[in-house]
Motif scaffolding. Structure first.
Motif, PDB file in Angstrom:
ATOM      1  N   UNK A 147      34.829   2.323  49.757  1.00  0.00           N
ATOM      2  CA  UNK A 147      35.542   3.633  49.973  1.00  0.00           C
ATOM      3  C   UNK A 147      36.029   4.066  48.441  1.00  0.00           C
ATOM      4  N   UNK A 148      36.511   5.179  48.196  1.00  0.00           N
ATOM      5  CA  UNK A 148      36.962   5.698  46.904  1.00  0.00           C
ATOM      6  C   UNK A 148      38.509   6.243  47.270  1.00  0.00           C
ATOM      7  N   UNK A 149      39.494   5.891  46.709  1.00  0.00           N
ATOM      8  CA  UNK A 149      40.804   6.344  47.038  1.00  0.00           C
ATOM      9  C   UNK A 149      41.547   6.886  45.818  1.00  0.00           C
ATOM     10  N   UNK A 150      42.554   7.787  45.888  1.00  0.00           N
ATOM     11  CA  UNK A 150      43.378   7.859  44.672  1.00  0.00           C
ATOM     12  C   UNK A 150      44.690   7.097  44.731  1.00  0.00           C
ATOM     13  N   UNK A 151      45.188   6.659  43.731  1.00  0.00           N
ATOM     14  CA  UNK A 151      46.262   5.685  43.835  1.00  0.00           C
ATOM     15  C   UNK A 151      47.536   6.602  44.236  1.00  0.00           C
ATOM     16  N   UNK A 152      48.553   5.795  44.817  1.00  0.00           N
ATOM     17  CA  UNK A 152      49.568   6.665  45.141  1.00  0.00           C
ATOM     18  C   UNK A 152      50.405   7.720  44.122  1.00  0.00           C
ATOM     19  N   UNK A 153      50.149   7.486  42.861  1.00  0.00           N
ATOM     20  CA  UNK A 153      50.954   8.242  41.832  1.00  0.00           C
ATOM     21  C   UNK A 153      49.639   9.012  41.263  1.00  0.00           C
ATOM     22  N   UNK A 154      48.413   9.204  41.730  1.00  0.00           N
ATOM     23  CA  UNK A 154      47.563   9.960  41.434  1.00  0.00           C
ATOM     24  C   UNK A 154      47.081   9.814  39.944  1.00  0.00           C
ATOM     25  N   UNK A 155      47.206   8.758  39.277  1.00  0.00           N
ATOM     26  CA  UNK A 155      47.107   8.517  37.829  1.00  0.00           C
ATOM     27  C   UNK A 155      45.688   7.926  37.665  1.00  0.00           C
ATOM     28  N   UNK A 156      45.167   7.358  39.042  1.00  0.00           N
ATOM     29  CA  UNK A 156      43.910   6.723  38.581  1.00  0.00           C
ATOM     30  C   UNK A 156      43.064   6.702  40.102  1.00  0.00           C
ATOM     31  N   UNK A 157      41.900   5.933  40.139  1.00  0.00           N
ATOM     32  CA  UNK A 157      41.094   6.134  41.672  1.00  0.00           C
ATOM     33  C   UNK A 157      41.146   4.431  41.661  1.00  0.00           C
ATOM     34  N   UNK A 158      41.044   4.270  42.992  1.00  0.00           N
ATOM     35  CA  UNK A 158      41.098   3.019  43.464  1.00  0.00           C
ATOM     36  C   UNK A 158      39.749   2.842  44.304  1.00  0.00           C
ATOM     37  N   UNK A 159      38.804   1.962  43.741  1.00  0.00           N
ATOM     38  CA  UNK A 159      37.569   1.652  44.332  1.00  0.00           C
ATOM     39  C   UNK A 159      37.556   0.637  45.100  1.00  0.00           C
ATOM     40  N   UNK A 160      36.900   0.665  46.362  1.00  0.00           N
ATOM     41  CA  UNK A 160      36.930  -0.697  47.308  1.00  0.00           C
ATOM     42  C   UNK A 160      35.331  -1.219  47.057  1.00  0.00           C
ATOM     43  N   UNK A 161      35.133  -2.087  46.819  1.00  0.00           N
ATOM     44  CA  UNK A 161      33.946  -2.837  46.999  1.00  0.00           C
ATOM     45  C   UNK A 161      33.470  -4.019  47.784  1.00  0.00           C
ATOM     46  N   UNK A 162      32.552  -4.068  48.606  1.00  0.00           N
ATOM     47  CA  UNK A 162      32.474  -5.165  49.491  1.00  0.00           C
ATOM     48  C   UNK A 162      31.124  -5.776  48.473  1.00  0.00           C
ATOM     49  N   UNK A 163      31.597  -7.042  48.283  1.00  0.00           N
ATOM     50  CA  UNK A 163      30.619  -7.909  47.484  1.00  0.00           C
ATOM     51  C   UNK A 163      29.749  -8.601  48.614  1.00  0.00           C
ATOM     52  N   UNK A 164      28.725  -9.054  48.096  1.00  0.00           N
ATOM     53  CA  UNK A 164      27.763 -10.187  48.921  1.00  0.00           C
ATOM     54  C   UNK A 164      28.060 -11.472  48.384  1.00  0.00           C
ATOM     55  N   UNK A 165      27.360 -12.452  49.154  1.00  0.00           N
ATOM     56  CA  UNK A 165      27.490 -13.980  48.901  1.00  0.00           C
ATOM     57  C   UNK A 165      27.250 -14.009  47.393  1.00  0.00           C
ATOM     58  N   UNK A 166      26.550 -13.738  46.649  1.00  0.00           N
ATOM     59  CA  UNK A 166      26.134 -13.947  45.478  1.00  0.00           C
ATOM     60  C   UNK A 166      27.004 -13.584  44.380  1.00  0.00           C
ATOM     61  N   UNK A 167      27.673 -12.192  44.699  1.00  0.00           N
ATOM     62  CA  UNK A 167      28.795 -11.721  43.916  1.00  0.00           C
ATOM     63  C   UNK A 167      30.114 -12.331  43.842  1.00  0.00           C
ATOM     64  N   UNK A 168      30.383 -13.186  44.730  1.00  0.00           N
ATOM     65  CA  UNK A 168      31.260 -13.868  44.986  1.00  0.00           C
ATOM     66  C   UNK A 168      31.809 -14.701  44.020  1.00  0.00           C
ATOM     67  N   UNK A 169      30.904 -15.440  43.227  1.00  0.00           N
ATOM     68  CA  UNK A 169      31.012 -16.231  42.132  1.00  0.00           C
ATOM     69  C   UNK A 169      31.258 -15.460  40.706  1.00  0.00           C
ATOM     70  N   UNK A 170      31.286 -14.106  40.860  1.00  0.00           N
ATOM     71  CA  UNK A 170      31.535 -13.605  39.579  1.00  0.00           C
ATOM     72  C   UNK A 170      33.153 -13.023  39.724  1.00  0.00           C
ATOM     73  N   UNK A 171      34.062 -13.328  40.784  1.00  0.00           N
ATOM     74  CA  UNK A 171      35.270 -12.968  40.942  1.00  0.00           C
ATOM     75  C   UNK A 171      36.129 -13.741  40.196  1.00  0.00           C
ATOM     76  N   UNK A 172      36.250 -13.710  38.792  1.00  0.00           N
ATOM     77  CA  UNK A 172      37.340 -14.455  38.243  1.00  0.00           C
ATOM     78  C   UNK A 172      37.945 -13.600  37.236  1.00  0.00           C
ATOM     79  N   UNK A 173      39.077 -14.148  36.590  1.00  0.00           N
ATOM     80  CA  UNK A 173      39.834 -13.519  35.733  1.00  0.00           C
ATOM     81  C   UNK A 173      39.261 -13.251  34.466  1.00  0.00           C
ATOM     82  N   UNK A 174      38.085 -13.779  34.265  1.00  0.00           N
ATOM     83  CA  UNK A 174      37.093 -13.372  32.978  1.00  0.00           C
ATOM     84  C   UNK A 174      36.199 -12.250  33.168  1.00  0.00           C
ATOM     85  N   UNK A 175      36.082 -11.844  34.230  1.00  0.00           N
ATOM     86  CA  UNK A 175      35.059 -10.654  34.585  1.00  0.00           C
ATOM     87  C   UNK A 175      35.610  -9.526  34.168  1.00  0.00           C
TER      88      UNK A 175
END
Length: 576
Positions: free
Chosen positions: A90-118
Motif C-alpha cells: 500500500x501507498x498512503x499519505x502521512x497524516x500531515x500530508x508532508x510525505x508518503x508512507x509505503x508499506x512493504x511486505x518483505x519475504x523471508x530472505x529480506x527479513x535479515x536486512x531489517x536493521x538500523x544500518x539499512x
C-alpha cells in the motif's frame, strides 16, 4: 430332542413339499471416478501454497519518502543486487500530508536486512553532469533499492528513505576523508576524485556548518587507491579550466571534460611520503584552490618577505609569482593598502613567501647561513624587490627580485616573523614615469620664441648672401680657380714660364681664399646647410682643394728637380 419344527403334512396325505428359501439381496459397488482427483490435487496445492506463504512471508515494514513518483501498489519491488526481497502493498499519505508512507511486505530472505544500518531509496532514471544511472528503469519501472549497511545492528521495521542514492555502498571497500575549504566552487555530490588523471572516488556530500567557518566536504576513495592517501598528500580543486600566459605563450589546463562539467578533486602523493602509512578513515585534509597552491604548501622551508610600494599594483594579486632572473622562487600571499590618515600618506604592503626548495635541494641549501644573512648579502649588492609586468595583454603583474645598478644602501629589517625587503620602482611604470619627465621638460622649451628667432636669422642670412660683397667674392673665387686650372694645364708643356707667375698667383690665391673663408663663415652662421647655394659653395671649395693639391705637387716636383726651372719637364730633368 430336536430343535427343528415338525413338518406339516398335506391333506391328501402326500408328503409335504419343501419351501424355497427367500432370494438373497446383492449390493452393487460404485466404481471410483478420476474426475475427483482434480479438486483433490488443487486443494492440496492450495494448502501447500498457503502453508508455504505463511512460512515464508516476512514482516510488514513502512518506509517514508518525499513522494511516490514511480511507485505502484502490488508491483514495485524491493531489491538488493537485482534480487527481490519484498513487494509494495500500500501507498498512503502521512497524516500531515508532508510525505508518503509505503508499506512493504518483505519475504523471508529480506527479513535479515531489517536493521538500523539499512538504507532504502527509490531507483529512478537519473541524469546529471557527474553520472547517469537508473537507465534500466525506463523499461522495467522504478524500484526500491536497499543497502544492508554494516553487519550487526538492531531489528527495525520503520525506515526513512533517502532522497538520492548514497555515494558509497556497504559492500564497496575504501575510506572516507574530510576536506576543509573556504568554498566548494563547482563541486557537488557525485563529483569525481582523481589521482594522476584516474578517477578513484567521488564527492559524497558537503556541509556549510554555521556558515562562518570552512566548508566540510566528505569524499570517498575506493580501494586499493585509498592506500595512496597519506598525511603528506595534498587535495586541490581541479574544477573548470585554468588559462593564462606561461612560458611566453598562452597556456590552458584542465583535468578532464567531466571535471569541467561536474567539478572535481585531485590529490597527489609526494615522493618523500613513500614510506608513510596510509591515512585512517575520516582523516582531515585542507582543500587547496589550485594545483599551484597545493604544490607551494608542499615546500617545507618558507621564508616570509614583506615589501612596500608607492606605485600602482594593479594586476598583482594573491598567487602572483615572485621571480629571480625569471625563475620563480615564491609567490605573493597578500596585497594590502595601508593609509595613514594623520600624515595623509598611502602605500601598498605586499607579503610574499620565498620557497628556496624551488631552486635548491635540501642538500644544496647552505646549512651554516640563515635567511636574513643571505638576503642582506644580496641586498648589499643591489638586490631589490621590483614590481614588473608579467603580461602586457592581461595586465598581470609580478614581483621580481633583481639587482638594481646604483641602488642606495639598505638594510634588512624585521616585521614580526617576516623580513622587510627594500623595494625599487621598475618595469613599465618606470618607463612611463621617465616619459612623463621628458614630456614635462619638453613642455618648458619656448618653441614659439625659437621659431621667431629662426625666422629673423633666415631673413638676415638671405640679406647677407644676396649682398654685393658675397657676389664679388664668389666672382673672384671663380676667376682664381679658372687661373689655377690653366696653370695646371700649362705645366704639362713646361714649368719655366709658369713658375715666373707663381708668386703672384699664390698671393692672389691666398687673398681670394681669405675673402672666401670670411664670406663662408658668414654664410654658415646665417644660412641653413640644406640649400642650393650652400651646395654650390661646397662644390667650389672642392675645386679650390683640388687646385691647392696641384700646387703642392708642383712644389714637391721643383724641390726634387730644381733644374726644371731652366730646362722644363723635357730633357734631362724629365728622365730624372
Amino acid at each position: 430332542m430336536s430343535d427343528q419344527p415338525p413338518r406339516a403334512e398335506r391333506v391328501d396325505g402326500s408328503p409335504p413339499q419343501r419351501e424355497k428359501p427367500p432370494p438373497t439381496a446383492h449390493l452393487r459397488r460404485r466404481r471410483f471416478s478420476f474426475v475427483w482427483l482434480i479438486p483433490i490435487v488443487a486443494a492440496g496445492i492450495a494448502l501447500y501454497l498457503g502453508y508455504r506463504t505463511l512460512v515464508q512471508q516476512g514482516p510488514l515494514i513502512t518506509i517514508t519518502f518525499n513522494n511516490a513518483f514511480g511507485l505502484s501498489e502490488g508491483q514495485t519491488q524491493v531489491k538488493y543486487k537485482a534480487v527481490a526481497l519484498g513487494t509494495v502493498e500500500t501507498i498512503d499519505l502521512s497524516p500531515d500530508n508532508s510525505h508518503v508512507v509505503v508499506r512493504v511486505r518483505m519475504n523471508g530472505v529480506g527479513t535479515r536486512f531489517l536493521t538500523d544500518h539499512a538504507r532504502f531509496w527509490v531507483v529512478r532514471p537519473h541524469f546529471s553532469p557527474s553520472n547517469f544511472s537508473g537507465l534500466d528503469t525506463l523499461v522495467s519501472g522504478a524500484y526500491i533499492e536497499v543497502d544492508p549497511g554494516a553487519p550487526g545492528g538492531r531489528y527495525r521495521a520503520h525506515f526513512t528513505g533517502l532522497q538520492d542514492p548514497p555515494g558509497v555502498r556497504s559492500d564497496q571497500p575504501g575510506h572516507t576523508y574530510v576536506l576543509k575549504a573556504e568554498s566548494i566552487g563547482s563541486l557537488s555530490s557525485g563529483s569525481p576524485v582523481f589521482y594522476r588523471d584516474v578517477q578513484v572516488g567521488e564527492v559524497l556530500a558537503y556541509d556549510l556548518g554555521d556558515g562562518l567557518g570552512p566548508v566540510t566536504i566528505n569524499v570517498f576513495v575506493r580501494a586499493p587507491y585509498d592506500r595512496l592517501v597519506r598525511p603528506e598528500s595534498h587535495f586541490y580543486n581541479s574544477s573548470g579550466v585554468s588559462a593564462g600566459f606561461q612560458g611566453g605563450g598562452f597556456h590552458i589546463e584542465f583535468q578532464s571534460l567531466q571535471a569541467i562539467i561536474a567539478g572535481g578533486v585531485t590529490f597527489d602523493l609526494p615522493k618523500e611520503a613513500a614510506d608513510s602509512a596510509p591515512s585512517p578513515n575520516s582523516a582531515v585534509f585542507p582543500l587547496f584552490a589550485s594545483k599551484g597552491e597545493a604544490e607551494a604548501a608542499g615546500y617545507q622551508n618558507q621564508i616570509p618577505i614583506v615589501a612596500y610600494f608607492q606605485t600602482s599594483v594593479s594586476g598583482l594579486s594573491r598567487g602572483s609569482p615572485v621571480n629571480v632572473f625569471g625563475i620563480q622562487v615564491g609567490e605573493v600571499t597578500e596585497v594590502k593598502l595601508l593609509l595613514n590618515p594623520n600624515k595623509g600618506t598611502a602605500k601598498v604592503r605586499v607579503a610574499m613567501q620565498l620557497q628556496p626548495e624551488r631552486v635548491f635541494s635540501a642538500n644544496e641549501f647552505p646549512k651554516n647561513e640563515t635567511a636574513p644573512v643571505v638576503l642582506q648579502k644580496m641586498v648589499d649588492r643591489g638586490l631589490r624587490a621590483v614590481l614588473e609586468s608579467g603580461s602586457l595583454i592581461t595586465g598581470q603583474k609580478q614581483i621580481s627580485l633583481e639587482v638594481v645598478p646604483g641602488a642606495k644602501p639598505a638594510k634588512i629589517t624585521r616585521e614580526g616573523s617576516a623580513l622587510v625587503m627594500p623595494s625599487e620602482g621598475g618595469g613599465l611604470d618606470n618607463i612611463m614615469s621617465s616619459l612623463s619627465d621628458v614630456t614635462t621638460k619638453l613642455s618648458k622649451i619656448p618653441f614659439d620664441a625659437l621659431g621667431s628667432n629662426l625666422n629673423k636669422l633666415l631673413v638676415t642670412a638671405n640679406d647677407t648672401i644676396g649682398g654685393p660683397e658675397v657676389k664679388q667674392s664668389l666672382t673672384s673665387l671663380s676667376t682664381t680657380l679658372k687661373d689655377v686650372q690653366q696653370l695646371v694645364k700649362n705645366t704639362n708643356d713646361g714649368l719655366a714660364p709658369t713658375l715666373k707667375a707663381l708668386p703672384g698667383l699664390t698671393k692672389s690665391l691666398q687673398t681670394t681664399l681669405h675673402a672666401a673663408t670670411s664670406t663662408l663663415g658668414q654664410v654658415g652662421r646665417g644660412y641653413g646647410s640644406d640649400s642650393d647655394f650652400q651646395r654650390n659653395l661646397e662644390q667650389l671649395m672642392d675645386q679650390a682643394n683640388g687646385a691647392l693639391r696641384s700646387i703642392k705637387l708642383l712644389a714637391d716636383f721643383l724641390d726634387r728637380h730644381p733644374e726644371a726651372l731652366i730646362l722644363g719637364r723635357t730633357g734631362r730633368a724629365t728622365g730624372g
